[in-house]
Motif scaffolding. Sequence first.
Motif, PDB file in Angstrom:
ATOM      1  N   THR A  12      51.235  45.434  41.881  1.00 12.12           N
ATOM      2  CA  THR A  12      50.404  45.789  40.735  1.00 12.12           C
ATOM      3  C   THR A  12      49.594  44.579  40.294  1.00 12.12           C
ATOM      4  N   GLY A  13      48.280  44.777  40.196  1.00 12.18           N
ATOM      5  CA  GLY A  13      47.399  43.718  39.714  1.00 12.18           C
ATOM      6  C   GLY A  13      47.329  43.748  38.199  1.00 12.18           C
ATOM      7  N   ILE A  14      47.298  42.566  37.613  1.00  6.09           N
ATOM      8  CA  ILE A  14      47.278  42.445  36.155  1.00  6.09           C
ATOM      9  C   ILE A  14      46.162  41.486  35.747  1.00  6.09           C
ATOM     10  N   ALA A  15      45.405  41.901  34.744  1.00  3.13           N
ATOM     11  CA  ALA A  15      44.357  41.059  34.160  1.00  3.13           C
ATOM     12  C   ALA A  15      44.541  41.049  32.653  1.00  3.13           C
ATOM     13  N   VAL A  16      43.973  40.049  32.019  1.00  3.31           N
ATOM     14  CA  VAL A  16      44.146  39.902  30.575  1.00  3.31           C
ATOM     15  C   VAL A  16      42.889  39.292  29.977  1.00  3.31           C
ATOM     16  N   THR A  17      42.651  39.595  28.705  1.00  3.68           N
ATOM     17  CA  THR A  17      41.534  38.972  28.001  1.00  3.68           C
ATOM     18  C   THR A  17      41.976  37.645  27.407  1.00  3.68           C
ATOM     19  N   ASP A  18      41.003  36.877  26.999  1.00  7.34           N
ATOM     20  CA  ASP A  18      41.273  35.713  26.169  1.00  7.34           C
ATOM     21  C   ASP A  18      41.633  36.222  24.769  1.00  7.34           C
ATOM     22  N   ILE A  46      36.451  37.626  27.370  1.00  7.08           N
ATOM     23  CA  ILE A  46      36.456  37.413  28.818  1.00  7.08           C
ATOM     24  C   ILE A  46      37.705  38.024  29.438  1.00  7.08           C
ATOM     25  N   ALA A  47      37.502  38.748  30.549  1.00  5.73           N
ATOM     26  CA  ALA A  47      38.628  39.283  31.326  1.00  5.73           C
ATOM     27  C   ALA A  47      38.892  38.343  32.484  1.00  5.73           C
ATOM     28  N   SER A  48      40.157  38.010  32.683  1.00  2.60           N
ATOM     29  CA  SER A  48      40.549  37.125  33.778  1.00  2.60           C
ATOM     30  C   SER A  48      41.741  37.708  34.502  1.00  2.60           C
ATOM     31  N   GLY A  49      41.760  37.519  35.818  1.00  7.07           N
ATOM     32  CA  GLY A  49      42.928  37.928  36.578  1.00  7.07           C
ATOM     33  C   GLY A  49      44.123  37.105  36.151  1.00  7.07           C
ATOM     34  N   LEU A  50      45.249  37.758  35.944  1.00  8.74           N
ATOM     35  CA  LEU A  50      46.464  37.045  35.557  1.00  8.74           C
ATOM     36  C   LEU A  50      47.347  36.822  36.776  1.00  8.74           C
ATOM     37  N   SER A  56      40.749  43.964  40.946  1.00 14.33           N
ATOM     38  CA  SER A  56      40.534  45.342  40.472  1.00 14.33           C
ATOM     39  C   SER A  56      40.930  45.477  39.007  1.00 14.33           C
ATOM     40  N   ALA A  57      42.059  44.909  38.637  1.00 12.44           N
ATOM     41  CA  ALA A  57      42.494  44.948  37.231  1.00 12.44           C
ATOM     42  C   ALA A  57      41.483  44.224  36.343  1.00 12.44           C
ATOM     43  N   THR A  58      40.933  43.128  36.842  1.00 15.24           N
ATOM     44  CA  THR A  58      39.951  42.370  36.074  1.00 15.24           C
ATOM     45  C   THR A  58      38.679  43.192  35.875  1.00 15.24           C
ATOM     46  N   ILE A  59      38.262  43.912  36.910  1.00 11.21           N
ATOM     47  CA  ILE A  59      37.075  44.767  36.802  1.00 11.21           C
ATOM     48  C   ILE A  59      37.312  45.890  35.796  1.00 11.21           C
ATOM     49  N   LEU A  60      38.500  46.504  35.837  1.00  7.14           N
ATOM     50  CA  LEU A  60      38.849  47.535  34.848  1.00  7.14           C
ATOM     51  C   LEU A  60      38.692  46.998  33.428  1.00  7.14           C
ATOM     52  N   LEU A  61      39.236  45.820  33.227  1.00  6.84           N
ATOM     53  CA  LEU A  61      39.245  45.218  31.896  1.00  6.84           C
ATOM     54  C   LEU A  61      37.837  44.809  31.464  1.00  6.84           C
ATOM     55  N   GLN A  62      37.074  44.226  32.370  1.00  7.32           N
ATOM     56  CA  GLN A  62      35.720  43.804  32.019  1.00  7.32           C
ATOM     57  C   GLN A  62      34.841  45.010  31.681  1.00  7.32           C
ATOM     58  N   ASP A  63      34.994  46.103  32.436  1.00 11.45           N
ATOM     59  CA  ASP A  63      34.244  47.326  32.129  1.00 11.45           C
ATOM     60  C   ASP A  63      34.619  47.864  30.749  1.00 11.45           C
TER      61      ASP A  63
END
Length: 136
Positions: A14-20, A25-29, A124-131
């Motif tokens: 599972t890919g995980i991304a998080v904002t600041d 800003i969305a960044s891959g975690l 992919s998780a980062t793209i989800l979050l940025q969108d």
Amino acid sequence: MPRILAIDYGQKRTGIAVTDEMQIIASGLTTVPTHTLIDFLKNYFEKEKVEAVLIGEPKQMNGQPSQSASIIKGFATHFSNIFPEMKVVRVDERFTSKMAFQTMIDSGLNKKQRQNKALIDEISATILLQDYLRQK
């Protein structure tokens, strides 16, 4: 301000991304083995304030749920049972894997690096979050 976390759920990893903290800003975690995901999230939520969790909703081109939709829906229900106080937002994840792969090409990664499926999941998780942030 609390962070927003995005999950690109998969059966193996599972890919995980998080904002600041300002939710700009969305960044891959990271990418974690799926069987360790809940423990990872418990630990992360203890250390960081998180306002909402985005969980990808896989759809086909015609908007109908894809084959993996029931598995991810089951995870979303399980997640809500374990973390009832956490806001869950389901987001359309169509094309995120293809966009992640194209991002890797555009970044100049070689063929061997682009075969790293864990990196694709994290992007992919980062793209989800940025969108999501762009629409918000």
